[in-house]
Design an enzyme around this catalytic site. Structure first.
Site, mmCIF file in Angstrom:
data_model
loop_
_atom_site.group_PDB
_atom_site.id
_atom_site.type_symbol
_atom_site.label_atom_id
_atom_site.label_comp_id
_atom_site.label_asym_id
_atom_site.label_seq_id
_atom_site.Cartn_x
_atom_site.Cartn_y
_atom_site.Cartn_z
ATOM 1 N N SER A 1 83.922 -56.483 106.316
ATOM 2 C CA SER A 1 83.558 -56.174 104.939
ATOM 3 C C SER A 1 82.705 -54.918 104.919
ATOM 4 O O SER A 1 81.778 -54.788 105.723
ATOM 5 C CB SER A 1 82.797 -57.330 104.316
ATOM 6 O OG SER A 1 83.711 -58.257 103.834
ATOM 7 N N HIS B 1 79.086 -57.607 97.945
ATOM 8 C CA HIS B 1 78.708 -58.897 98.541
ATOM 9 C C HIS B 1 77.908 -58.717 99.828
ATOM 10 O O HIS B 1 77.256 -59.645 100.283
ATOM 11 C CB HIS B 1 79.910 -59.835 98.697
ATOM 12 C CG HIS B 1 80.806 -59.606 99.874
ATOM 13 N ND1 HIS B 1 82.000 -58.911 99.795
ATOM 14 C CD2 HIS B 1 80.703 -59.999 101.167
ATOM 15 C CE1 HIS B 1 82.576 -58.908 100.979
ATOM 16 N NE2 HIS B 1 81.827 -59.556 101.841
ATOM 17 N N ASP C 1 84.107 -54.346 94.515
ATOM 18 C CA ASP C 1 83.130 -54.913 95.453
ATOM 19 C C ASP C 1 82.447 -53.813 96.278
ATOM 20 O O ASP C 1 82.709 -53.661 97.465
ATOM 21 C CB ASP C 1 83.850 -55.916 96.363
ATOM 22 C CG ASP C 1 82.897 -56.809 97.139
ATOM 23 O OD1 ASP C 1 81.692 -56.491 97.193
ATOM 24 O OD2 ASP C 1 83.358 -57.811 97.703
HETATM 25 N N1 ARG Z 1 86.154 -63.632 101.187
HETATM 26 C C1 ARG Z 1 85.350 -62.477 101.410
HETATM 27 C C2 ARG Z 1 84.748 -62.475 102.819
HETATM 28 O O1 ARG Z 1 84.307 -63.277 103.484
HETATM 29 C C3 ARG Z 1 84.367 -62.162 100.343
HETATM 30 C C4 ARG Z 1 83.243 -63.126 100.156
HETATM 31 C C5 ARG Z 1 82.316 -62.804 99.012
HETATM 32 N N2 ARG Z 1 82.837 -63.220 97.723
HETATM 33 C C6 ARG Z 1 82.731 -64.497 97.208
HETATM 34 N N3 ARG Z 1 83.279 -64.770 96.059
HETATM 35 N N4 ARG Z 1 82.103 -65.464 97.827
HETATM 36 O O2 ARG Z 1 84.114 -63.118 103.415
HETATM 37 N N1 ASP Z 2 85.135 -60.870 103.340
HETATM 38 C C1 ASP Z 2 85.000 -60.716 104.786
HETATM 39 C C2 ASP Z 2 83.628 -60.169 105.155
HETATM 40 O O1 ASP Z 2 82.666 -60.456 104.456
HETATM 41 C C3 ASP Z 2 86.125 -59.916 105.351
HETATM 42 C C4 ASP Z 2 87.280 -60.774 105.771
HETATM 43 O O2 ASP Z 2 87.068 -61.906 106.220
HETATM 44 O O3 ASP Z 2 88.405 -60.273 105.696
HETATM 45 O O4 ASP Z 2 83.422 -59.572 106.192
#
Ligand code: ARG
Ligand code: ASP
Length: 715
Positions: A650, A83, A218
């Site tokens: 991330s 991502h 990921d």
């Molecule tokens: N929750 C994670 C982080 O902020 C991964 C985001 C990417 N994945 C998604 N399905 N949008 O940000």
């Molecule tokens: N998914 C998040 C990122 O993109 C990580 C988090 O918020 O734990 O940095």
């Protein structure tokens, strides 16, 4: 449960109190080496951060200003999340050759794909510079203080000798109580090496986002290229793979619950030291407001996305972006309630006051300021979310910027080029008819939630009505009379058919835009917002910021037993903890690890979220796991630990007691996302991809053994 944690930790009270009770994102120059060793670390703080000789920090980079990545081979190979590399992977994709769907694996170095504009930052030095930056600021406040600090920062930067490829960034810590300077090397030739198909890299998509048990691969691979002297250089085919000072060995040993881990990366923003009143406002007012706007946007988009495939594809990425923080905030509100964050903070404030009565007036003033600011903060939350999620208004706002720049004589050729290419990519994924519904509904919500005196008169006539039909009728009139929705043409072209032609006669375009109904609406909304909410909000915020600085200093002076870390601010940090499952809700217990078998359990053929590539199914059926299975005979996929992480972490490396890479951080579980405000060791977990899964995919799925051969594998 808290009691249990404290009893179990009787042997290690210090560690649990510092690292686990409050979490922690520590500056690499100020590590709690003793506590880390008590938790199981076998290396020393000097192995993690050292400016005299190579250390682990030399393998950790900020990826394109947002995510984290790490160097995993002597030839500059770097690992980050799928991502995080998504935009680059997408940019090399076409309908015929869709790298997002199919994945991409360079066969050798000459097949690696350049990404103009993408950068990678190494931190080469960190120095505390508080005395230089705060020199001569005594007695100053407000704008005078800010000016003096900025001037000191400029002077400090000017006094330092750096190379042409370096920059110095000065960051405030502890709300302006301390300052640190970072020397940064920026590399600019970053090439895409490999990415699994989205069915692996984004497996589970939005449904599984922020969720454990998780089964997402990921990750993606890039390579840093440098000039022949190994220094940063602009892209050139003659550049060579970068030779790092250090790269991370990769462990494929089995993991156990309780194993020591640490995460090294660039967490973006946390607010752990707010007063109870601020947390109360987030939990009861601003988070729910932002959630409610996105509820409406997501629901409206979803209806059409489900009914129509073209829309689904067009809006997939936007929907994911809106849903990401929507889901995080929902988890945050629940977690703040469940962890009794406000009560805990109130108690803590009373304890502090008992030790130091000077804190009483600070808290009282903060309470007053937050209460007085609340209506403005609430309106601000609705307003910002409206402009962000009602795409037609976002678009109108961009054109408004163009009108302004044209008036100010700043719309030169370069600006216009950028604007046109931005608009082209915007229109590619914009469905004006669908968004008309989203925008109409969000305007109605905004009208309901905003005091009358904060609404422009034009708005009141058209949108402040509870009659949905009347509103949609207004909306239809707006759309039909707007050039920015593509319904009206100029020079015989619309923004959809030929945007260059629309821009070919600027004088005519500017005249039309000046009278466009959406642009007029946004201009009116903005004008009222700026002179009411924005001015008041900012005035309170300046006072709150000054008091928060005092409150921070008072917490640190008074609570001598607590070890403090500065809130995250996109600078390099170390979080540590142990591999651990959790009990997030009554009757629910999460294991610390998932396996490939779980991918197959979630498999829904051809589903856009839970499809599994045929090749992975075959590998699973034939148990063709090589060295990548663990003692269960299965390949581990994701695992959780108690490391304190946030957005920006991330792609961060997760290391074991000896500094070997064991996982790739990518998410948290939503029962614990209040960790940005109130870390709770019972629920807050970071989620990582197991290195065994990453290597298994590279080796067995992608047949890219040449990449494995570059790495140092620890068995
Ligand atoms: N929750 C994670 C982080 O902020 C991964 C985001 C990417 N994945 C998604 N399905 N949008 O940000
Ligand atoms: N998914 C998040 C990122 O993109 C990580 C988090 O918020 O734990 O940095």
């Amino acid at each position: 449960m808290i009691r249990k944690i404290f009893i179990a930790s009787a042997l290690l009270p210090a560690v649990i109190a510092f690292a686990q009770q409050y979490g922690g994102m520590w500056m690499p120059t100020e590590l709690n080496e003793k506590e880390m060793k008590q938790l199981g670390m076998k290396i020393s703080a000097k192995d993690i951060y050292n400016t005299e000789k190579p250390s682990i920090k030399d393998a950790v980079v900020q990826f394109d200003g947002g995510c984290t990545a790490e160097v995993i081979s002597p030839k500059g190979l770097i690992l980050t999340n799928h991502h995080c590399g998504y935009g680059e992977i997408q940019s090399h994709s076409t309908v015929e050759n869709d790298l997002l769907t199919n994945g991409f694996w360079a066969k050798n170095m000459s097949g690696e794909l350049p990404n103009p504009g993408v950068t990678v930052d190494f931190i080469t030095d960190i120095k505390e510079v508080t005395s230089q930056i705060l020199e001569g600021t005594k007695g100053l406040s407000g704008a005078d203080l800010e000016d003096k600090i900025n001037q000191n920062i400029q002077n400090y930067k000017a006094s330092q000798k750096i190379e042409s490829y370096q920059k110095i960034v000065v960051k405030s810590m502890y709300y302006g109580n301390k300052y640190y300077a970072y020397v940064i090397d920026t590399y600019k030739d970053i090439r895409l090496v490999g990415a699994p198909p989205s069915a692996i890299g984004k497996f589970g998509s939005d449904t599984d986002n922020w969720v454990f048990p998780r089964h997402t691969g990921d990750f993606s691979l890039f390579r840093i290229y440098a000039g022949k002297d190994n220094k940063p250089a602009e892209y050139s085919k003659d550049n060579v793979p970068f030779t790092p000072k250090h790269y991370l060995p990769i462990s494929i040993k089995d993991k156990k619950e309780g194993d020591f881990t640490f995460v090294f990366g660039f967490p973006g923003r946390t607010t752990e030291y707010l007063p109870a009143i601020a947390v109360e406002k987030i939990m009861n007012e601003t988070d729910p407001a932002m959630i409610s706007v996105r509820d409406v946007a997501l629901k409206t988009l979803n209806e059409k996305m489900r009914a129509d495939d073209t829309t689904r594809i067009k809006y997939a990425s936007k929907y994911a972006r809106i849903a990401n923080y929507w889901k995080k905030w929902i988890g945050e509100v629940e977690g703040l309630k469940k962890s009794r964050a406000v009560e805990k903070k109130k108690q803590y404030e009373q304890q502090l006051i008992a030790k130091n009565p000077a804190i009483k007036p600070t808290i009282e003033q903060l309470n007053r300021l937050y209460n007085e600011q609340a209506p403005y903060a609430l309106n601000r939350a609705y307003y910002l979310e409206l402009l962000r999620n009602a795409e037609t208004l976002t678009l109108a706002n961009i054109y408004l910027g163009y009108l302004q720049n044209a008036k100010d004589g700043r719309a030169d050729a370069q600006y216009l080029n950028r604007l046109r290419s931005y608009l082209k990519s915007f229109y590619k994924d914009y469905d004006a008819q669908l968004d008309a519904q989203v925008t109409a509904k969000l305007l109605v919500l905004y009208g309901e939630k905003t005091p009358k005196e904060y609404l422009p008169s034009s708005f009141k006539n058209d949108f402040k009505s509870s009659n949905q039909d009347a509103i949609l009728e207004s909306m239809e009139w707006f759309s039909a009379n707007s050039i920015i929705t593509g319904r009206k043409a100029l020079n015989g072209s619309t923004v959809y058919s030929d945007i260059d032609k629309v821009f070919s006669n600027q004088q005519a375009l500017l005249e039309v835009l000046e009278k466009d109904p959406f642009i007029t609406l946004v201009r009116d909304l903005k004008a009222v917002y700026s002179r009411t909410t924005d001015v008041n909000f900012a005035q309170y915020q300046t006072q709150i910021d000054a008091l928060q600085k005092t409150f921070m200093a008072q917490q640190m002076e008074t609570d001598k037993d607590r070890k403090f870390f500065p809130d995250a601010n996109s600078t390099l940090r170390v979080a540590y903890g142990t591999i651990k499952g959790s009990d997030p809700r009554d009757g629910v217990k999460y294991n610390y690890q998932t396996h490939l078998k779980g991918v197959m359990e979630k498999y829904i053929p051809n589903d856009y979220e839970f499809n599994v590539p045929q090749k992975l199914i075959s590998l699973y059926q034939n148990k063709n796991y090589g060295v990548y299975a663990d003692k269960t005979g299965e390949v581990p996929v994701n695992f959780t630990a108690t490391n304190h992480t946030t957005g920006g972490n991330s792609g961060s490396p997760v290391l074991d007691a000896r500094g070997n890479l064991i996982g790739l951080n990518f998410d948290r579980q939503w029962e614990g996302t209040m960790s940005d405000i109130n870390f709770d060791p019972r629920f807050s977990r970071n989620i990582m991809v197991d290195t065994k899964y990453i290597l298994f995919i590279i080796d067995k799925f992608a047949d890219s053994k040449w990449l494995i051969d570059e790495m140092k594998i620890v068995k």
